[in-house]
Design an enzyme around this catalytic site. Structure first.
Site, PDB file in Angstrom:
ATOM      1  N   HIS A  31       1.387  -1.155   0.166  1.00 17.60           N
ATOM      2  CA  HIS A  31      -0.192  -0.158   0.016  1.00 17.60           C
ATOM      3  C   HIS A  31       0.963   1.411   0.243  1.00 17.60           C
ATOM      4  CE1 HIS A  31      -0.059  -0.036   4.613  1.00 17.60           C
ATOM      5  NE2 HIS A  31       0.445  -1.436   4.374  1.00 17.60           N
ATOM      6  N   LYS A  48      -2.283   5.348  16.107  1.00 18.76           N
ATOM      7  CA  LYS A  48      -4.109   6.202  15.147  1.00 18.76           C
ATOM      8  C   LYS A  48      -4.382   6.038  17.097  1.00 18.76           C
ATOM      9  CE  LYS A  48      -6.359   4.506  12.358  1.00 18.76           C
ATOM     10  NZ  LYS A  48      -7.086   3.807  12.407  1.00 18.76           N
TER      11      LYS A  48
END
Length: 939
Positions: A149, A601
């Site tokens: 990715h 996160k």
């Protein structure tokens, strides 16, 4: 700073500024000639005002006022212009780094930290015992893993043109005394810049996985084929010369990996066919390189048997070389190499035919350079393993050395031997990855179909472990040939069976690992094992023998809670007899992956970094108690918010015992090109990985001694305070998600055609379900950089509480402890790229004024607090006092960022006001591309 010192630094950076000025001038001339004076004049006006903003001669509104209401047809070339300014500035900086490094070496100065030369000096000074070194490096591996990715926003064409300009700029630099040659180089540069200007920056279609596979493989031809084997040979020779009585590094220490085509966590486009294509294309690249090199050697090694004796083994090889014994009759090496090439061609044909069943992948024998397609060989002559062709190449090497041709053997033949040893037939290890939730669904369906249990999800953890353990012991498959499965289960099983085909054809190193995302329990690990068994990769063994798995089962601990429980999960798995037997059959080797993105996160920068360190400490304790051989796989991204920063420093910042000669780490996004697109950069980055691994393994680099536990407890408290501060903003402040969506281009990130993977794991607006790439990239675009620092300032300020003694404690830790120093250094780097005045312009996009003022006020206060605490602890008067090269980079490039940020805000405002035109959308994507290029670690 003395006047002479200032003059010296100015002299050092003058060539860089001259290069930037030259390239900027060439781009400006190109724009004037092809876009007209009106567009050029606007760009120049904006550029001049942007530099005045940097010098604080005017306010931010000076640029914003020029761009407000500008026609989109004019805005697009303006955005492209500043994007290319930045790209060319990057290029000039890369050349400057090489220039400075060459000057450093020419001056005879000591080798720079992170180089292998510096590491060897440290090892020599430590006077280490050879047996101890051999033990610590018994499982040595350094494996950069290119991931599936990327945030690499450049198109292949743009990348190729930039590479050409780089080489021409270096040529121009060499032609300082020959004006004609210098002028010719500059003329070529102008042609390349024109080609760049005429090339669209962004793709019309999103990248497919097949495109990502090709992008990942291009780095082998660019650099890795030459650089990796050379470093492997050099490191082995250097270590063995220091400890001659020990056979160190029997296998190459550098061995590459990839996730591209095997990582299907959240990516629905990975299929069984994609797995075959990824493995087949990688093998095709390896075979093509070897066959081409053999063809070259066959042409160059023309020694005559009338002049040079050969060994009996080479004579045997030569006898099988050509169908006609008269062909090169007195040139045994040519004949022997042709025989090897014929056998390798047959090997490639069989392997590629078995894997790459989809001819659309373009992998077949007749596409490989150097392949022999007309001459047949016996099927038994196919090379069964890479070692078998190495044996033949080694025989030629030995014969040449015996005949006095060692100088020739040390050239192309040695490079080929080292390459085969490094890359095998598979080129790179293709990891498989899937989320534990998917495994649970698939296993439940398999068990229900087989009549083993109709409601697997209802079982307790203990019941699941018992059931799965029993299934892993039996040779009976769950499915028969006519089993009817749902779409998900059929797809997952098909992928595992495709991986089995790859392993059967290319060997177990072709698919070395199966990674379990969001692993939280022992049953998560055993579910993956059961899927591997059903797919043919795990053999339960004979009734009285251990089970054997062709791939390693790798738990990935991602959230802060899972990192905290990771060691306990692994220890519990090792207490399950069937899993312990699997590990024992793998020579007690167990790999564990640590997730940087989701932990950040989840809990913020400082809390995530400490959770990772604590997890490693706990895993090292599991090693001590169980005797396993632990290998850590670090899921680092390009940005500080996803584990980025200098890899060498990051390796040295690991706790004692966590590296032990072996580590893997992901390479992601635009940093892949920055590290591996050019041979010099690739060599420096790869040797820094090995240097850090050797030092962290063989030397005491933590530096805490008896004060380790108190320091750990201090960090426990700081991390808890930082996480609480982060949670108050991200998880507890009402309206935060809405603020994030309106004040950043997160919605538009999903439209940027930079990868095949969707932006979210599932359709949702929750921060927890958003992928780390768009989360980090969006904050970077808005110049907040929040994931790389938020919460740290509050934690430090609260803990110090005005106490000078506590401040002194942290300053001492900063000086002595690589972990703490690296955390603050990376934080400084990312904060130096932030700009809250620009961020305020993005905040104006938030419709609710109260929400905007509340959240942006919290961000601004924490930003100032964090800078204040950094200065107090480090004693540095500015963020980049210890990183002058980055400070110079920011100085050079940030005036070009100003128009890109201001234009992005302007176009976001228009789009959200209803101006839903394709040109406005394209303009936004162009600004995102330019900013990602400028910041160099955008996601």
């Amino acid at each position: 700073m003395t006047e002479s010192r200032i003059e010296t630094e100015q002299d050092a950076i003058r060539p860089l500024r001259d290069d930037i000025r030259f390239l900027g001038g060439v781009l400006g001339d190109t724009i004037r000639d092809h876009e007209g004076p009106e567009v050029f004049d606007l760009i120049e006006r904006v550029r001049i005002e942007a530099f005045r903003v940097r010098r604080e001669e005017v306010g931010r509104s000076a640029v914003a006022q020029i761009l407000e209401g500008v026609d989109i047809a004019v805005a697009l070339p303006l955005i492209r212009a500043f994007s290319y300014f930045v790209l060319l500035a990057n290029l000039a900086e890369d050349i400057q780094r090489d220039r400075r490094r060459a000057a450093h070496e020419a001056a005879g100065e000591p080798p720079q930290s992170s180089s292998l030369a510096a590491t060897y000096r440290k090892l020599d000074a430590a006077a280490l015992d050879g047996a101890a070194v051999a033990d610590l490096l018994a499982d040595a591996l350094v494996s950069p893993v290119i991931t599936a990715h990327p945030t690499e926003t450049r198109r292949r064409t743009v990348f190729d043109v930039q590479t050409a300009i780089t080489e021409l700029m270096r040529r121009r630099q060499r032609y300082t005394e020959t004006e004609r040659e210098r002028a010719a180089a500059e003329s070529q540069i102008r042609r390349q810049v024109l080609a760049l200007w005429r090339t669209a920056l962004i793709r019309l279609q999103r990248l497919r996985i097949q495109d990502e596979i090709a992008v990942g493989l291009r780095y082998y031809e660019l650099t890795l084929f030459d650089v990796m084997p050379a470093i492997n040979a050099e490191v082995r020779a250097a270590l063995r010369s220091r400890w001659p009585g020990v056979e160190l590094l029997p296998r190459p220490i550098l061995r590459p990996g990839s996730w591209i085509g095997g990582d299907r966590d959240g990516n629905p486009y990975v299929t069984a066919e994609v797995v075959r294509q990824a493995a087949g294309q990688a093998a095709g690249v390896a075979f093509g390189r070897y066959l081409g090199e053999l063809e070259g050697l066959e042409k160059s090694l023309s020694q005559s048997s009338r002049l040079v004796p050969v060994t009996s083994r080479v004579a045997e090889l030569a006898a099988a070389g050509y169908p006609d014994p008269a062909t090169h009759a007195d040139e045994p090496y040519r004949r022997a190499l042709h025989a090897i090439r014929v056998r390798l061609s047959a090997t490639a044909g069989r392997a590629l035919g078995a894997i790459a069943v989809d001819r659309a992948a373009g992998v077949s024998l007749d596409t490989l350079p150097g392949a022999v397609t007309g001459q047949q060989t016996d099927a038994a002559a196919v090379y069964p393993t890479p070692q078998s062709i190495l044996d033949d190449l080694d025989a030629i090497d030995a014969s040449m050395r015996a005949g006095g041709d060692g100088l020739l053997a040390d050239d192309r033949l040695a490079a080929l031997r080292h390459a085969v040893e490094t890359f095998g037939f598979h080129l790179q290890g293709l990891d498989m990855r899937q989320n534990s939730e998917v495994h649970e669904q698939v296993v439940a369906e398999l068990l229900a179909w087989a009549g083993v249990h109709q409601d697997y999800p209802s079982l307790s953890e203990h019941e699941r472990v018992e059931l799965l353990s029993a299934e892993l012991r039996t040779r009976r498959p769950l499915l028969g040939p006519h089993a009817r499965l749902g779409e998900l289960a059929a797809k997952e099983l098909g992928i595992v069976r495709a991986a089995r085909d790859v392993v059967d054809t290319l060997g177990p190193e072709a698919v070395p690992n199966y990674i379990i995302s969001m692993c939280t329990s022992v049953s998560d690990m055993l579910e993956a094992a059961l899927l591997l068994k059903e797919g043919g990769l795990l053999d339960p063994g004979e009734p009285d023998g251990p089970p054997i798995c062709a791939v390693g089962i790798v738990p990935l601990f991602e959230t802060i809670e899972d990192l905290g429980a990771g060691a306990a999960t692994l220890a519990a798995a090792l207490e399950v007899p069937v899993y312990r037997d699997l590990v024992a059959a793998a020579d007690m080797r167990q790999e564990v992956m640590l997730g940087y993105s989701d932990s950040n996160k989840d809990g913020g920068y400082l809390a995530a970094n400490w959770a990772l360190y604590r997890a490693e400490l706990d895993l090292v304790e599991v090693v001590r108690k169980t005797g396993i051989r632990l290998r850590l796989f670090h899921g680092r991204g390009g940005t500080v918010g996803r584990g980025g920063g200098r890899s060498y420093d990051a390796i040295l910042a690991q706790p004692a015992g966590a590296v032990r000669g072996s580590l893997r780490l992901t390479e992601q996004g635009e940093v892949i090109a920055a590290k591996y697109a050019e041979p010099g950069a690739a060599h420096r980055n790869l040797e820094s990985l090995i240097a850090g691994t050797l030092e962290s393994t063989l030397l005491d680099v933590e530096g805490l001694g008896s004060e380790a536990e108190p320091s750990y407890e201090l960090m426990d408290e700081l991390a808890a305070r930082a996480r609480a501060a982060y949670a108050r903003l991200v998880h507890e402040t009402p309206g935060f998600v809405e603020y994030f969506r309106q004040s950043t281009p997160v919605a538009e990130v999903g439209d940027l055609n930079i990868g095949s993977r969707p932006a979210s794991r599932k359709p949702t607006s929750s921060v927890s379900d958003l992928r780390a790439i768009p989360w980090v990239m969006s904050w970077s675009q808005a110049r907040v950089m929040l994931p790389g620092w938020y919460g740290t300032g509050t934690a430090l300020e609260e803990w110090i509480g005005g106490d000078e003694a506590r401040l002194a404690t942290l300053s001492d830790l900063y000086r002595r402890w690589p972990f703490f120093r690296t955390v603050l250094s990376n934080l400084a780097q990312v904060m130096a790229k932030s700009d809250l005045d620009i961020a305020a312009r993005y905040a104006e996009l938030v419709e609710d004024e109260t929400l905007r003022d509340n959240i942006f006020g919290m961000i601004r206060d924490e930003h100032a607090r964090t800078i204040r605490m950094h200065a107090a602890i480090t004693g540095n008067d500015h963020l980049l006092a210890d990183n002058p090269s980055l400070a110079e980079s920011i100085h050079n490039r940030f005036p070009y960022l100003e128009p890109l940020n201001q234009m992005q805000v302007e176009l976001l405002r228009r789009l959200r006001a209803g101006e839903d035109s394709e040109l406005v959308k394209r303009g936004i994507l162009l600004t995102m591309n330019g900013l990602a290029t400028a910041l160099r670690n955008s996601g």
